[in-house]
Motif scaffolding. Structure first.
Motif, short mmCIF file in Angstrom:
data_model
loop_
_atom_site.label_atom_id
_atom_site.label_comp_id
_atom_site.label_asym_id
_atom_site.label_seq_id
_atom_site.Cartn_x
_atom_site.Cartn_y
_atom_site.Cartn_z
N GLU A 255 -6.86 -18.97 12.15
CA GLU A 255 -5.96 -18.45 11.12
C GLU A 255 -5.85 -19.50 10.03
OE1 GLU A 255 -4.60 -15.45 11.19
OE2 GLU A 255 -4.31 -14.84 13.29
N ASN A 256 -5.23 -19.14 8.92
CA ASN A 256 -4.93 -20.11 7.86
C ASN A 256 -3.56 -20.72 8.16
OD1 ASN A 256 -7.29 -19.16 6.63
ND2 ASN A 256 -6.15 -17.65 5.44
N TYR A 257 -3.55 -21.93 8.67
CA TYR A 257 -2.33 -22.46 9.25
C TYR A 257 -1.55 -23.38 8.32
CZ TYR A 257 -3.44 -20.80 13.96
OH TYR A 257 -3.71 -20.02 15.06
N VAL A 258 -0.23 -23.36 8.52
CA VAL A 258 0.69 -24.38 8.03
C VAL A 258 1.24 -25.09 9.26
CG1 VAL A 258 2.90 -24.81 6.89
CG2 VAL A 258 1.33 -23.10 5.96
N LEU A 259 1.26 -26.43 9.23
CA LEU A 259 1.82 -27.21 10.33
C LEU A 259 3.30 -27.47 10.02
CD1 LEU A 259 -1.04 -29.86 10.75
CD2 LEU A 259 -0.93 -27.53 11.65
N PRO A 260 4.23 -26.88 10.78
CA PRO A 260 5.65 -27.00 10.41
C PRO A 260 6.44 -27.91 11.34
CG PRO A 260 5.33 -25.04 11.76
CD PRO A 260 4.02 -25.81 11.78
N ILE A 261 7.17 -28.83 10.74
CA ILE A 261 8.29 -29.48 11.43
C ILE A 261 9.52 -29.04 10.64
CG2 ILE A 261 9.37 -31.63 12.15
CD1 ILE A 261 6.83 -30.96 13.67
N SER A 262 10.10 -27.93 11.08
CA SER A 262 11.12 -27.24 10.27
C SER A 262 12.52 -27.54 10.78
CB SER A 262 10.86 -25.73 10.32
OG SER A 262 11.22 -25.23 11.61
N HIS A 263 13.48 -26.90 10.14
CA HIS A 263 14.89 -27.04 10.54
C HIS A 263 15.11 -26.66 11.99
CE1 HIS A 263 14.46 -22.81 9.42
NE2 HIS A 263 15.43 -22.58 10.27
N ASP A 264 14.31 -25.72 12.50
CA ASP A 264 14.49 -25.27 13.88
C ASP A 264 14.26 -26.39 14.88
OD1 ASP A 264 15.29 -22.60 13.62
OD2 ASP A 264 13.23 -21.92 13.31
#
Length: 713
Positions: free
Chosen positions: A511-520
């Motif tokens: 897939e076309n990914y974004v690597l997230p370190i988010s608020h969650d």
């Protein structure tokens, strides 16, 4: 008058009739004969002042309804002059002399679920009809027996502003002369059960500041200055551009800032930090601040906590002029049960699915949209387009996509109903997502639709014409969970868990990914990213630098929640500002400087972003000896330039480490997370590594450190 007529007049008098314009207003009764009826309770006299200068005296029929007749060749505009027993006189336009403000084409498109600019026709709009300015109110409420507009202009008594039903469309409409911007209002709806309920406008473009819940008439006078940005965006491909996203909760980044106040401060800060985009957690109106905006009550209204819609336009315009992209969280997966908002809008399930097995999220205490209903799907598709058209945003991050895709999401057996094929996929929601993505990309090329999707559902970022959902990007939740699990381990034990970092390479290009370190990842007892790191304070900071350098080097775009760039120690809480005082501590200021340098070097090196989603541009690196604490790979851009990323997650330096780089030659150290300038120990390779024929190179790997090496041409 017959008994039937009397009953109709009594119903009109109380604002409970579905077609008040059929009774009130101006009506032709013969070739040149006209009748005017008006609702003026408690009046002593009522006179219609015709546009040609004539007067028509009206007589009282019953229940405050007045009637007068006159002859004229054509219909004439008029105003109503009313006197009362105390001698006062009031002259005003009559809401019931005006034609509908929606055309047949609008109603047809609404019924078909294809009105892509729905916000232009539903809601409250300042209009000029003839020489009269006022507000046209329109609302979709197909199950209502009657609808009235109430507000600060009529003492919250809507009997004199009942709306007409526009037939099978389910739309109700009335034009209220003399009103304008700033008018507070709601819709009062008579349900089939005979109860009057009070509702905010689903299409309102402004709401009162919570906890007040009325809708507010607004109109934009903003003049945009981001034409160059928008033009460049329309010819660019986000996949082939650098994208490092700074996620912001506007209310707690620095407390007390309005949209306008935030502009200068965000621009100065985020530009200095080198991020390419800001992602705002939801800015649509929501009743409870503690929901962080994920329980939306006003999908078309930017929250008034920080200003009015033009203030938000100013913020986004300024960010664009400063070269920063703007992404906004969007929540089409569920909505709250607050009585003033969408829930049971006209007394019955309308926006939500009627079957609780499909229409309720028990975990979240919310309702789920009925994606199979054309008008509901239209409401949501048009809402996405609204944010792109009216606010020039560059992308929508779509919340909780997994909860939309599966009928059994967070449900036990027997608590969900299968689709028509007997499967667990929500076919209507899938169709909606395909429609909103295809339509958004068609109308606004260069934007980004981003899915927060946590399952292995196939084709999230595949084109819709190939059966995919059509998103531009998908959050890589698997990478996030695995890498966080790895990095929290004591370096002594990491050698046994190398797969937690390297498994993501197996599917990195699916897939076309974004690597997230988010608020969650920094709430609900999880602590901060810094707090997850093992070791003493120095080791935690070294782990932070190494983890971010590995993340920025990994295929995919990056997202980092505010505060992690300088190592916020405490868990995030929406009720207070970030711990900015940490920047007075040299060690955290050094991490802050490292993040800025990381973004700068990332943007300067196209191999790290230009072919993010191309497996042919990526290769794992190995050498004659396997070290399970070392993760190494290389990435290449369209010009053939290559950057190697070598990560040592052990707590000790590795001297004489041999690695087969892709090519022979000199490889410059463009990033060393262990550099003394950023608080590291300064272990490195004097700025360069030499690779012999075949690419074999010997190097020093710093402890808890990451090297980025770029080959000289």
């Amino acid at each position: 008058m017959t008994a039937h007529d009397d009953r109709v007049l009594d119903t009109v008098a109380t604002g409970s009739y579905h077609a008040p314009h059929d009774v009130l207003g101006l009506h032709r009764t013969g070739e040149d004969e006209w009748i005017i009826r008006a609702r003026r309770p408690l009046a002593a006299t009522v006179t219609a002042k015709l546009a040609d200068g004539g007067d028509v005296a009206l007589s009282h029929l019953r229940s405050g309804i007045w009637e007068g007749r006159f002859t004229a060749t054509d219909a004439l505009p008029y105003r109503l002059a009313t006197t009362y027993d105390d001698g006062s006189e009031h002259t005003a336009d009559d809401p019931y002399r005006f034609l509908p403000t929606l055309g047949e084409l609008d109603l047809h498109l609404i019924g078909e679920g294809r009105h892509e600019q729905l916000w232009h026709v539903l809601g409250a709009h300042v209009r000029v009809l003839g020489d009269t300015e006022g507000v046209a109110f329109t609302v979709w409420a197909p199950n209502a027996q009657a609808v009235r507009v109430v507000g600060d202009f009529n003492g919250w008594d809507g009997q004199g502003h009942s709306m007409r039903s526009l037939g099978s469309s389910g739309v109700w409409e009335v034009f209220a002369p003399g009103l304008g911007v700033g008018t507070a209002y709601k819709f009062e709806i008579l349900t089939r059960g005979g109860q009057w309920i009070l509702k905010a406008d689903p299409m309102a473009r402004l709401a009162e500041v919570p906890p007040a819940t009325a809708s507010v008439v607004t109109a934009s006078s903003y003049g945009w200055n981001d034409q160059e940005w928008v033009a460049n965006r329309s010819t660019s491909a986000p996949h082939a551009q650098p994208m490092s996203v700074y996620e912001v909760h506007l209310g707690s980044w620095r407390q007390g800032l309005s949209y306008r106040d935030a502009a200068d401060q965000l621009i100065d800060y985020v530009t200095a930090q080198g991020f390419t985009h800001i992602e705002f957690m939801p800015l649509a109106e929501h009743p409870f601040g503690g929901s962080w905006g994920y329980q939306v009550s006003g999908y078309y209204a930017p929250t008034s906590r920080f200003g009015d819609p033009d203030d938000l336009r100013y913020l986004i315009d300024r960010l664009h002029q400063a070269g920063l992209g703007v992404i906004m969280d969007w929540v089409p997966g569920h909505f709250p049960k607050d009585a003033f908002a969408l829930a049971r809008f006209d007394g019955e399930p309308l926006y939500e699915h009627a079957d609780p097995r499909r229409g309720e999220h028990r975990d979240w205490g919310t309702y789920i949209f009925d994606y199979g209903r054309s008008e509901v799907r239209n409401f949501l598709v048009a809402n996405a387009l609204y944010w792109f058209e009216e606010f020039h945003i560059d992308g929508l991050r779509v919340d909780a996509v997994a909860s939309m895709l599966y009928l059994d999401y967070s449900r036990e057996p027997g608590e969900w109903a299968p689709n028509i094929h007997g499967g667990r996929e929500n076919l209507e929601a899938i169709g909606f997502l395909q429609e909103v993505n295809a339509t958004s990309y068609r109308r606004f090329p260069g934007i980004a639709m981003i899915a927060e999707e946590s399952t292995s559902f196939p084709g999230v970022t595949a084109p819709t014409d190939q059966g995919g959902l059509g998103f531009g990007f998908k959050w890589n939740m698997g990478w996030m969970n695995d890498s966080l699990q790895y990095i929290k381990r004591d370096p002594m034990y990491r050698a046994h868990h190398e797969g937690e970092l390297s498994f993501s390479f197996v599917y990195a290009f699916s897939e076309n990914y974004v690597l997230p370190i988010s608020h969650d990842e920094v709430v609900h007892g999880k602590g901060s990213l810094f707090g997850r790191m093992p070791g003493d304070h120095w080791q935690k900071l070294a782990n932070m630098r190494a983890y971010l350098a590995y993340m920025w080097g990994h295929p995919g775009k990056q997202l980092l929640f505010m505060g992690q760039e300088f190592g916020q120690i405490s868990e995030w809480a929406e009720g207070r500002s970030l711990d900015w005082w940490l920047l007075d501590q040299p060690a955290h200021a050094e991490l802050h400087a490292f993040t800025a340098n990381l973004n700068r070097v990332y943007r300067d090196n196209a191999p790290l972003w230009q072919r993010d989603h191309d497996a042919a541009a990526f290769v794992r690196l190995a050498g004659p000896a396997f070290n399970p604490n070392v993760i190494a790979f290389a990435r290449t851009d369209d010009a053939g330039d290559t950057v190697a990323v070598i990560c040592n997650f052990s707590g000790v330096p590795v001297h004489g480490f041999e690695l087969d780089l892709p090519q022979a030659g000199t490889w410059r150290e463009v990033l060393n997370s262990d550099a003394q300038a950023f608080g590291g120990s300064g272990v490195g390779n004097l700025g360069a590594v030499q690779a012999a024929d075949g690419g074999r190179a010997s190097m020093v790997l710093p402890p808890l450190g990451v090297l980025w090496l770029r080959r000289d041409r």
